[in-house]
Scaffold this motif. Structure first.
Motif, PDB file in Angstrom:
ATOM      1  N   VAL A   3      36.499  45.342  55.638  1.00  0.00           N
ATOM      2  CA  VAL A   3      36.462  45.456  57.100  1.00  0.00           C
ATOM      3  C   VAL A   3      36.645  46.911  57.524  1.00  0.00           C
ATOM      4  O   VAL A   3      35.897  47.422  58.372  1.00  0.00           O
ATOM      5  CB  VAL A   3      37.520  44.548  57.756  1.00  0.00           C
ATOM      6  N   HIS A   4      37.614  47.607  56.945  1.00  0.00           N
ATOM      7  CA  HIS A   4      37.859  48.999  57.325  1.00  0.00           C
ATOM      8  C   HIS A   4      36.686  49.900  56.960  1.00  0.00           C
ATOM      9  O   HIS A   4      36.398  50.859  57.684  1.00  0.00           O
ATOM     10  CB  HIS A   4      39.161  49.493  56.704  1.00  0.00           C
ATOM     11  N   ASP A   5      35.979  49.581  55.866  1.00  0.00           N
ATOM     12  CA  ASP A   5      34.785  50.336  55.490  1.00  0.00           C
ATOM     13  C   ASP A   5      33.687  50.162  56.544  1.00  0.00           C
ATOM     14  O   ASP A   5      33.020  51.133  56.918  1.00  0.00           O
ATOM     15  CB  ASP A   5      34.292  49.880  54.115  1.00  0.00           C
ATOM     16  N   ILE A   6      33.504  48.943  57.032  1.00  0.00           N
ATOM     17  CA  ILE A   6      32.525  48.691  58.093  1.00  0.00           C
ATOM     18  C   ILE A   6      32.895  49.485  59.346  1.00  0.00           C
ATOM     19  O   ILE A   6      32.045  50.152  59.948  1.00  0.00           O
ATOM     20  CB  ILE A   6      32.423  47.186  58.419  1.00  0.00           C
ATOM     21  N   LEU A   7      34.164  49.440  59.743  1.00  0.00           N
ATOM     22  CA  LEU A   7      34.603  50.169  60.941  1.00  0.00           C
ATOM     23  C   LEU A   7      34.352  51.664  60.799  1.00  0.00           C
ATOM     24  O   LEU A   7      33.869  52.314  61.735  1.00  0.00           O
ATOM     25  CB  LEU A   7      36.097  49.926  61.194  1.00  0.00           C
ATOM     26  N   LEU A   8      34.678  52.208  59.639  1.00  0.00           N
ATOM     27  CA  LEU A   8      34.526  53.641  59.414  1.00  0.00           C
ATOM     28  C   LEU A   8      33.056  54.050  59.382  1.00  0.00           C
ATOM     29  O   LEU A   8      32.655  54.990  60.070  1.00  0.00           O
ATOM     30  CB  LEU A   8      35.221  54.033  58.109  1.00  0.00           C
ATOM     31  N   ARG A  58      31.216  52.970  63.062  1.00  0.00           N
ATOM     32  CA  ARG A  58      31.705  53.557  64.319  1.00  0.00           C
ATOM     33  C   ARG A  58      32.751  54.661  64.143  1.00  0.00           C
ATOM     34  O   ARG A  58      33.371  55.078  65.113  1.00  0.00           O
ATOM     35  CB  ARG A  58      32.295  52.469  65.219  1.00  0.00           C
ATOM     36  N   ASN A  59      32.959  55.109  62.906  1.00  0.00           N
ATOM     37  CA  ASN A  59      33.953  56.137  62.619  1.00  0.00           C
ATOM     38  C   ASN A  59      35.330  55.762  63.176  1.00  0.00           C
ATOM     39  O   ASN A  59      36.017  56.582  63.784  1.00  0.00           O
ATOM     40  CB  ASN A  59      33.504  57.504  63.146  1.00  0.00           C
ATOM     41  N   LEU A  60      35.721  54.502  62.984  1.00  0.00           N
ATOM     42  CA  LEU A  60      36.998  53.990  63.488  1.00  0.00           C
ATOM     43  C   LEU A  60      37.994  53.815  62.349  1.00  0.00           C
ATOM     44  O   LEU A  60      37.646  53.308  61.284  1.00  0.00           O
ATOM     45  CB  LEU A  60      36.812  52.626  64.148  1.00  0.00           C
ATOM     46  N   GLN A  61      39.219  54.220  62.610  1.00  0.00           N
ATOM     47  CA  GLN A  61      40.339  53.958  61.716  1.00  0.00           C
ATOM     48  C   GLN A  61      41.468  53.405  62.570  1.00  0.00           C
ATOM     49  O   GLN A  61      41.909  54.061  63.516  1.00  0.00           O
ATOM     50  CB  GLN A  61      40.773  55.224  60.993  1.00  0.00           C
ATOM     51  N   ILE A  62      41.931  52.213  62.238  1.00  0.00           N
ATOM     52  CA  ILE A  62      42.984  51.562  63.001  1.00  0.00           C
ATOM     53  C   ILE A  62      44.333  52.016  62.457  1.00  0.00           C
ATOM     54  O   ILE A  62      44.593  51.930  61.252  1.00  0.00           O
ATOM     55  CB  ILE A  62      42.852  50.016  62.911  1.00  0.00           C
ATOM     56  N   VAL A  86      31.108  42.967  64.686  1.00  0.00           N
ATOM     57  CA  VAL A  86      32.561  43.108  64.602  1.00  0.00           C
ATOM     58  C   VAL A  86      33.130  42.817  65.982  1.00  0.00           C
ATOM     59  O   VAL A  86      32.654  43.370  66.983  1.00  0.00           O
ATOM     60  CB  VAL A  86      32.970  44.535  64.173  1.00  0.00           C
ATOM     61  N   GLY A  87      34.122  41.941  66.032  1.00  0.00           N
ATOM     62  CA  GLY A  87      34.777  41.601  67.293  1.00  0.00           C
ATOM     63  C   GLY A  87      36.218  42.079  67.301  1.00  0.00           C
ATOM     64  O   GLY A  87      36.902  42.053  66.274  1.00  0.00           O
ATOM     65  N   PHE A  88      36.656  42.525  68.465  1.00  0.00           N
ATOM     66  CA  PHE A  88      38.042  42.950  68.663  1.00  0.00           C
ATOM     67  C   PHE A  88      38.668  42.038  69.702  1.00  0.00           C
ATOM     68  O   PHE A  88      38.055  41.774  70.742  1.00  0.00           O
ATOM     69  CB  PHE A  88      38.109  44.385  69.220  1.00  0.00           C
ATOM     70  N   LYS A  89      39.889  41.588  69.457  1.00  0.00           N
ATOM     71  CA  LYS A  89      40.632  40.817  70.451  1.00  0.00           C
ATOM     72  C   LYS A  89      42.030  41.400  70.557  1.00  0.00           C
ATOM     73  O   LYS A  89      42.667  41.703  69.543  1.00  0.00           O
ATOM     74  CB  LYS A  89      40.684  39.332  70.083  1.00  0.00           C
ATOM     75  N   LEU A  90      42.484  41.539  71.794  1.00  0.00           N
ATOM     76  CA  LEU A  90      43.800  42.098  72.063  1.00  0.00           C
ATOM     77  C   LEU A  90      44.734  40.990  72.523  1.00  0.00           C
ATOM     78  O   LEU A  90      44.404  40.232  73.433  1.00  0.00           O
ATOM     79  CB  LEU A  90      43.720  43.165  73.159  1.00  0.00           C
ATOM     80  N   SER A  91      45.901  40.912  71.904  1.00  0.00           N
ATOM     81  CA  SER A  91      46.910  39.934  72.304  1.00  0.00           C
ATOM     82  C   SER A  91      47.406  40.232  73.707  1.00  0.00           C
ATOM     83  O   SER A  91      47.460  41.396  74.132  1.00  0.00           O
ATOM     84  CB  SER A  91      48.103  39.977  71.349  1.00  0.00           C
ATOM     85  N   ASP A  92      47.772  39.178  74.411  1.00  0.00           N
ATOM     86  CA  ASP A  92      48.335  39.296  75.750  1.00  0.00           C
ATOM     87  C   ASP A  92      49.555  40.217  75.699  1.00  0.00           C
ATOM     88  O   ASP A  92      50.418  40.062  74.838  1.00  0.00           O
ATOM     89  CB  ASP A  92      48.749  37.906  76.245  1.00  0.00           C
ATOM     90  N   TYR A 106      33.108  43.865  71.256  1.00  0.00           N
ATOM     91  CA  TYR A 106      32.450  43.787  69.957  1.00  0.00           C
ATOM     92  C   TYR A 106      31.391  44.867  69.825  1.00  0.00           C
ATOM     93  O   TYR A 106      31.035  45.540  70.802  1.00  0.00           O
ATOM     94  CB  TYR A 106      31.796  42.410  69.758  1.00  0.00           C
ATOM     95  N   PHE A 107      30.886  45.040  68.601  1.00  0.00           N
ATOM     96  CA  PHE A 107      29.689  45.848  68.376  1.00  0.00           C
ATOM     97  C   PHE A 107      28.857  45.194  67.278  1.00  0.00           C
ATOM     98  O   PHE A 107      29.367  44.446  66.448  1.00  0.00           O
ATOM     99  CB  PHE A 107      30.020  47.308  68.045  1.00  0.00           C
ATOM    100  N   VAL A 108      27.564  45.469  67.309  1.00  0.00           N
ATOM    101  CA  VAL A 108      26.619  44.929  66.331  1.00  0.00           C
ATOM    102  C   VAL A 108      26.619  45.840  65.103  1.00  0.00           C
ATOM    103  O   VAL A 108      26.575  47.063  65.225  1.00  0.00           O
ATOM    104  CB  VAL A 108      25.203  44.837  66.936  1.00  0.00           C
ATOM    105  N   ILE A 109      26.678  45.226  63.931  1.00  0.00           N
ATOM    106  CA  ILE A 109      26.621  45.970  62.662  1.00  0.00           C
ATOM    107  C   ILE A 109      25.159  46.262  62.366  1.00  0.00           C
ATOM    108  O   ILE A 109      24.320  45.365  62.342  1.00  0.00           O
ATOM    109  CB  ILE A 109      27.238  45.149  61.519  1.00  0.00           C
ATOM    110  N   LYS A 110      24.846  47.523  62.103  1.00  0.00           N
ATOM    111  CA  LYS A 110      23.469  47.914  61.847  1.00  0.00           C
ATOM    112  C   LYS A 110      23.173  48.126  60.358  1.00  0.00           C
ATOM    113  O   LYS A 110      22.055  47.919  59.914  1.00  0.00           O
ATOM    114  CB  LYS A 110      23.143  49.189  62.622  1.00  0.00           C
ATOM    115  N   GLY A 111      24.165  48.525  59.583  1.00  0.00           N
ATOM    116  CA  GLY A 111      23.964  48.840  58.163  1.00  0.00           C
ATOM    117  C   GLY A 111      24.219  47.647  57.256  1.00  0.00           C
ATOM    118  O   GLY A 111      24.546  46.546  57.700  1.00  0.00           O
ATOM    119  N   GLU A 112      24.059  47.887  55.947  1.00  0.00           N
ATOM    120  CA  GLU A 112      24.318  46.888  54.918  1.00  0.00           C
ATOM    121  C   GLU A 112      25.722  47.108  54.372  1.00  0.00           C
ATOM    122  O   GLU A 112      26.089  48.238  54.038  1.00  0.00           O
ATOM    123  CB  GLU A 112      23.305  47.004  53.784  1.00  0.00           C
ATOM    124  N   HIS A 113      26.476  46.039  54.278  1.00  0.00           N
ATOM    125  CA  HIS A 113      27.851  46.169  53.767  1.00  0.00           C
ATOM    126  C   HIS A 113      28.132  45.064  52.789  1.00  0.00           C
ATOM    127  O   HIS A 113      28.673  44.119  52.885  1.00  0.00           O
ATOM    128  CB  HIS A 113      28.859  46.163  54.911  1.00  0.00           C
TER     129      HIS A 113
END
Length: 154
Positions: A58-63, A66-70, A112-118, A147-154
């Motif tokens: 999952v972290h590889d897909i994010l990086l 979208r160049n994201l690191q949580i 990829v979907g993101f959900k934030l807790s209340d 969310y965002f759509v994944i464009k590459g192969e993972h």
């Protein structure tokens, strides 16, 4: 340690270190109910310490996408296949939940979907990059998601 999520008797098991543990437990239960109703799938999560491969994927897909690191640590994770797609779920200490839908056949949905807790703030890593829509849930209160759509192969 594996944990079967019970959406009828919501528990904070495995999420106790989160400042929004109750809301995160509700969000997790909401996902469990959806998966049971849609795919007849029992939602079983493992501790992050036992889920290195799932977290890395999952972290590889994010990086790469979208160049994201949580910044928040992952508390629990799960991965399984249903309806022709690989599905991964990560639950973070901050109250964030990330899910990946990865269609196995060429041309199938991948996102990829993101959900934030209340009660949690939008994480700094996501604040400037995504707009979050609100949704009401009996189990989770108000869920904010994007969310965002994944464009590459993972």
């Amino acid at each position: 340690m594996s944990y079967l999520v019970d959406f009828k008797d919501v528990s904070t098991v495995g999420l106790e270190s989160s400042p929004v543990a109750e809301a995160l437990a509700g969000l997790r239960a909401n996902e469990a109910r959806y998966l049971k109703n849609k795919f007849d799938h029992d939602f079983v999560l493992s501790d992050a310490s036992e889920s290195a491969q799932i977290i890395a994927w999952v972290h590889d897909i994010l990086l790469k996408e979208r160049n994201l690191q949580i910044g928040s640590p992952v508390l629990q994770a799960s991965m399984f296949e249903a309806d022709g797609a690989k599905r991964a779920y990560l639950f973070y200490e901050s109250g964030l939940s990330i899910n990946v839908l990865y269609g196995l056949a060429e041309g199938e949905k991948r996102a990829v979907g993101f959900k934030l807790s209340d009660g949690m703030e939008i994480p700094q890593e996501l604040a400037d990059k995504f707009k979050f829509a609100r949704q009401k849930s009996k189990l989770a209160g108000t869920i904010r998601g994007s969310y965002f759509v994944i464009k590459g192969e993972h």
